[in-house]
Design an enzyme around this catalytic site. Structure first.
Site, PDB file in Angstrom:
ATOM      1  CG  HIS A  12      32.179 -78.283 -91.783  1.00 43.65           C
ATOM      2  ND1 HIS A  12      33.033 -79.335 -92.006  1.00 43.65           N
ATOM      3  CD2 HIS A  12      32.454 -77.807 -90.562  1.00 43.65           C
ATOM      4  CE1 HIS A  12      33.794 -79.486 -90.925  1.00 43.65           C
ATOM      5  NE2 HIS A  12      33.468 -78.570 -90.035  1.00 43.65           N
TER       6      HIS A  12
ATOM      7  CG  ASP B 137      31.765 -71.819 -85.355  1.00 45.73           C
ATOM      8  OD1 ASP B 137      32.402 -72.350 -86.271  1.00 45.73           O
ATOM      9  OD2 ASP B 137      32.161 -71.769 -84.179  1.00 45.73           O
TER      10      ASP B 137
HETATM   11  C1  SDX Z   1      34.708 -74.521 -88.089  1.00 45.53           C
HETATM   12  O1  SDX Z   1      37.360 -78.089 -90.262  1.00 45.53           O
HETATM   13  C2  SDX Z   1      36.646 -78.152 -89.221  1.00 45.53           C
HETATM   14  O2  SDX Z   1      36.314 -79.219 -88.731  1.00 45.53           O
HETATM   15  C3  SDX Z   1      36.261 -76.800 -88.624  1.00 45.53           C
HETATM   16  C4  SDX Z   1      35.350 -76.855 -87.412  1.00 45.53           C
HETATM   17  C5  SDX Z   1      36.023 -77.509 -86.232  1.00 45.53           C
HETATM   18  O3  SDX Z   1      35.304 -78.008 -85.337  1.00 45.53           O
HETATM   19  O4  SDX Z   1      37.276 -77.433 -86.145  1.00 45.53           O
HETATM   20  O5  SDX Z   1      34.152 -77.561 -87.715  1.00 45.53           O
HETATM   21  C6  SDX Z   1      34.974 -75.444 -86.952  1.00 45.53           C
HETATM   22  O6  SDX Z   1      35.610 -73.862 -88.533  1.00 45.53           O
HETATM   23  C7  SDX Z   1      33.322 -74.501 -88.697  1.00 45.53           C
HETATM   24  C8  SDX Z   1      33.230 -73.542 -89.937  1.00 45.53           C
HETATM   25  C9  SDX Z   1      33.023 -72.124 -89.430  1.00 45.53           C
HETATM   26  N1  SDX Z   1      33.133 -71.160 -90.535  1.00 45.53           N
HETATM   27  C10 SDX Z   1      32.044 -70.495 -91.002  1.00 45.53           C
HETATM   28  O7  SDX Z   1      30.892 -70.686 -90.605  1.00 45.53           O
HETATM   29  C11 SDX Z   1      32.375 -69.431 -92.040  1.00 45.53           C
HETATM   30  C12 SDX Z   1      31.403 -69.536 -93.230  1.00 45.53           C
HETATM   31  N2  SDX Z   1      31.704 -70.776 -93.958  1.00 45.53           N
HETATM   32  C13 SDX Z   1      32.597 -70.662 -95.123  1.00 45.53           C
HETATM   33  O8  SDX Z   1      33.640 -69.765 -94.915  1.00 45.53           O
HETATM   34  C14 SDX Z   1      32.987 -72.038 -95.673  1.00 45.53           C
HETATM   35  O9  SDX Z   1      31.852 -72.773 -95.752  1.00 45.53           O
HETATM   36  C15 SDX Z   1      34.054 -72.855 -94.955  1.00 45.53           C
HETATM   37  C16 SDX Z   1      35.315 -72.098 -94.748  1.00 45.53           C
HETATM   38  C17 SDX Z   1      33.535 -73.328 -93.635  1.00 45.53           C
HETATM   39  C18 SDX Z   1      34.337 -74.091 -95.834  1.00 45.53           C
HETATM   40  O10 SDX Z   1      35.046 -73.643 -96.939  1.00 45.53           O
HETATM   41  P1  SDX Z   1      35.394 -74.652 -98.145  1.00 45.53           P
HETATM   42  O11 SDX Z   1      35.248 -76.075 -97.737  1.00 45.53           O
HETATM   43  O12 SDX Z   1      36.699 -74.208 -98.715  1.00 45.53           O
HETATM   44  O13 SDX Z   1      34.206 -74.416 -99.155  1.00 45.53           O
HETATM   45  P2  SDX Z   1      34.241 -73.409-100.354  1.00 45.53           P
HETATM   46  O14 SDX Z   1      34.703 -72.071 -99.869  1.00 45.53           O
HETATM   47  O15 SDX Z   1      34.991 -74.054-101.465  1.00 45.53           O
HETATM   48  O16 SDX Z   1      32.672 -73.285-100.720  1.00 45.53           O
HETATM   49  C19 SDX Z   1      32.077 -74.134-101.680  1.00 45.53           C
HETATM   50  C20 SDX Z   1      30.982 -73.269-102.326  1.00 45.53           C
HETATM   51  C21 SDX Z   1      31.527 -71.945-102.907  1.00 45.53           C
HETATM   52  O17 SDX Z   1      30.638 -71.562-103.938  1.00 45.53           O
HETATM   53  P3  SDX Z   1      31.028 -71.969-105.497  1.00 45.53           P
HETATM   54  O18 SDX Z   1      32.440 -71.415-105.724  1.00 45.53           O
HETATM   55  O19 SDX Z   1      30.969 -73.490-105.532  1.00 45.53           O
HETATM   56  O20 SDX Z   1      29.971 -71.301-106.325  1.00 45.53           O
HETATM   57  O21 SDX Z   1      30.031 -72.871-101.323  1.00 45.53           O
HETATM   58  C22 SDX Z   1      30.058 -71.451-101.185  1.00 45.53           C
HETATM   59  C23 SDX Z   1      31.371 -70.970-101.774  1.00 45.53           C
HETATM   60  O22 SDX Z   1      31.248 -69.631-102.232  1.00 45.53           O
HETATM   61  N3  SDX Z   1      29.995 -71.174 -99.733  1.00 45.53           N
HETATM   62  C24 SDX Z   1      29.251 -70.226 -99.178  1.00 45.53           C
HETATM   63  C25 SDX Z   1      29.458 -70.367 -97.774  1.00 45.53           C
HETATM   64  N4  SDX Z   1      30.308 -71.368 -97.538  1.00 45.53           N
HETATM   65  C26 SDX Z   1      30.649 -71.861 -98.758  1.00 45.53           C
HETATM   66  N5  SDX Z   1      28.434 -69.280 -99.703  1.00 45.53           N
HETATM   67  C27 SDX Z   1      27.825 -68.466 -98.815  1.00 45.53           C
HETATM   68  N6  SDX Z   1      27.965 -68.531 -97.444  1.00 45.53           N
HETATM   69  C28 SDX Z   1      28.761 -69.481 -96.913  1.00 45.53           C
HETATM   70  N7  SDX Z   1      28.904 -69.559 -95.583  1.00 45.53           N
END
Ligand code: SDX
Length: 432
Positions: A307, A367
């Site tokens: 998140h 989720d």
């Molecule tokens: C919602 O914003 C809100 O409030 C949203 C929400 C709401 O109520 O409105 O809470 C609802 O959208 C919840 C999130 C649902 N999405 C998912 O579950 C999809 C999986 N999650 C990822 O796509 C991700 O964690 C996000 C999109 C939720 C957050 O993305 P960020 O903040 O841009 O984080 P990032 O992509 O920069 O990740 C940081 C690191 C990265 O690794 P490094 O580059 O540091 O090595 O964490 C890793 C990412 O690759 N990472 C994950 C991951 N999520 C982040 N690795 C594996 N699996 C994951 N799910």
């Protein structure tokens, strides 16, 4: 006490500027950088809005490090336990818990909104039955923006309240109709004696017995409450930016629905079940999927984890996990949804102990468990994000109203870092 400020000094010219610091009630104070360009000639740069406050709001606050969430100052855990979706909707819109009379009057207004014009059904029927429900919902909202366009009067408080009621009451009814449509059922009528959640269950699952309807409606009511608002997330920011041009609120909500649909935002609840089903049906174990999620060359992500703000357990996920557990206990022991819950718990345990997830503070989000409850109730997977949109319509219209009532209201128009071609001149095609 002297006004708070920070001073920025330009290392190139030694010029410096004081920028005012604005106090927050909760969370970090903010630096007002609006004078930066005029006085030092710079813009701030923050792709993805990692560290940018886009507005002043009094509606919701998230403490991401603690994994805490407050609606108008009330902890989400207390509202989920003691309140309900209707009362919480009133709270989000009015910044106060209602008296008995206020709640009764609000309930009457909401039920007056159950009379959604049945011409919407023609829009739903244009679609193929296997169309994604979020596309159908967006089209229905666009249709309503045309239907109510003659009344458009954004600056008028009564128009805004009427639109607010139409949207909060209408989206759940349209959601139920879309579910009727994709299940090949006849379109059901709404029942004004029922709450939004009870009415949704009654329209969507008419064959459930009274006990099942009661259990499902209670679970759904809490799910709606938990999904109602969440600060300036992508879809709420879309509704604010879209609404800032003073467009129809139905069109602005349609834009919010389109944004929520994405798998990294509200579409994750559907993606989580797809992932759990894949794990259940594969010969690979949970560890294989954890390794895939860690592999930078692999686009697979552990859906339902991570998140932008929560660097701790999403408090909503904890509450929904409990609902999932309780709801599944009511089902017969060989219910096909039970193994999904067990796989989810195993995945969660693994991820919470794995160094990759721990160092990146990737925890289950809202989720991760919601799909399991929705599946157990009998909601088709393609409808999960519609349920999210139905609930989030409350937050979207709360922010839309707050924005339009803000004394500093103006159209949103972000700037950019331009790194394209420098100025050049046209070259005739014969000379290229
Ligand atoms: C919602 O914003 C809100 O409030 C949203 C929400 C709401 O109520 O409105 O809470 C609802 O959208 C919840 C999130 C649902 N999405 C998912 O579950 C999809 C999986 N999650 C990822 O796509 C991700 O964690 C996000 C999109 C939720 C957050 O993305 P960020 O903040 O841009 O984080 P990032 O992509 O920069 O990740 C940081 C690191 C990265 O690794 P490094 O580059 O540091 O090595 O964490 C890793 C990412 O690759 N990472 C994950 C991951 N999520 C982040 N690795 C594996 N699996 C994951 N799910």
């Amino acid at each position: 006490m002297a006004d708070k400020k920070i001073t920025i000094k330009d290392g190139q010219s030694d010029n410096e500027i004081d920028l005012p610091v604005l106090d927050s009630i909760l969370g970090p104070n903010v630096v007002d950088i609006r004078a930066l360009e005029k006085n030092l000639g710079y813009l701030s740069h923050d792709p993805g809005f990692i560290a940018t406050s886009s507005c002043e709001s009094k509606i919701t606050f998230i403490d991401g490090n603690e994994g805490k969430l407050w609606y108008r100052g009330y902890p989400i855990e207390e509202l989920a336990e003691k309140s309900n979706f209707l009362e919480t909707t009133y709270l989000l819109l009015n910044d106060k818990l209602p008296s008995k009379n206020e709640l009764k009057s609000f309930s009457d207004d909401i039920k007056s909104g159950y009379n959604v014009d049945r011409s919407v059904l023609k829009i739903i029927e244009v679609f193929d039955k296997d169309s994604h429900p979020m596309a159908i919902m967006t089209a229905c909202l666009s249709y309503l923006s045309a239907k109510y366009h003659r009344d458009l009067n954004i600056q008028n408080k009564n128009y805004r309240y009427k639109s607010t009621i139409n949207l909060i009451s209408g989206v759940p009814i349209i959601s139920a109709w879309i579910l009727n449509f994709i299940l090949g059922q006849s379109f059901k009528d709404s029942d004004k004696t029922l709450s939004i959640a009870e009415n949704f269950i009654n329209m969507a699952f008419p064959k459930l017995n009274d006990e099942q309807k009661k259990l499902s409606a209670r679970a759904m009511d809490v799910i709606f409450l938990l999904h109602a608002d969440h600060e300036q997330n992508a879809s709420t920011s879309t509704v604010r930016l879209s609404g800032s041009s003073e467009t129809s609120p139905y069109a602005a909500i349609a834009a919010g629905i389109s944004t929520l649909w994405g798998p990294t935002h509200g579409g994750a609840n559907e993606a989580v079940i797809n992932m759990l089903e894949e794990i259940k049906n594969s010969d690979k174990d949970v560890e294989f999927y954890i390794d895939q999620a860690k592999d930078k060359d692999n686009p697979f992500r552990l859906m339902g984890f991570g998140h932008r703000i929560y660097k701790n357990y999403d408090p909503r996920a904890k509450i929904i996990q409990k609902i999932a557990h309780e709801y599944l206990e009511t089902l017969d022991k060989d219910n096909p949804n039970k193994p999904l819950f067990d796989i989810a718990m195993k995945l969660e345990k693994y991820a919470l102990e794995d160094e990759y997830f721990v160092t990146r503070k990737l925890y289950p989000n809202v989720d991760f468990y919601s799909g399991i409850v929705l599946k157990a109730i009998g909601v088709p997977q393609s409808m999960y994000t519609v349920i999210f949109a139905l609930a989030r319509t409350v937050g979207w219209v709360a922010h839309w109203n707050e924005m339009l009532e803000d004394k500093n209201f103006r159209i949103g128009r972000p700037r950019q870092l331009y790194t394209g071609k420098n100025k050049t001149s046209y070259v005739d095609i014969n000379e290229r």
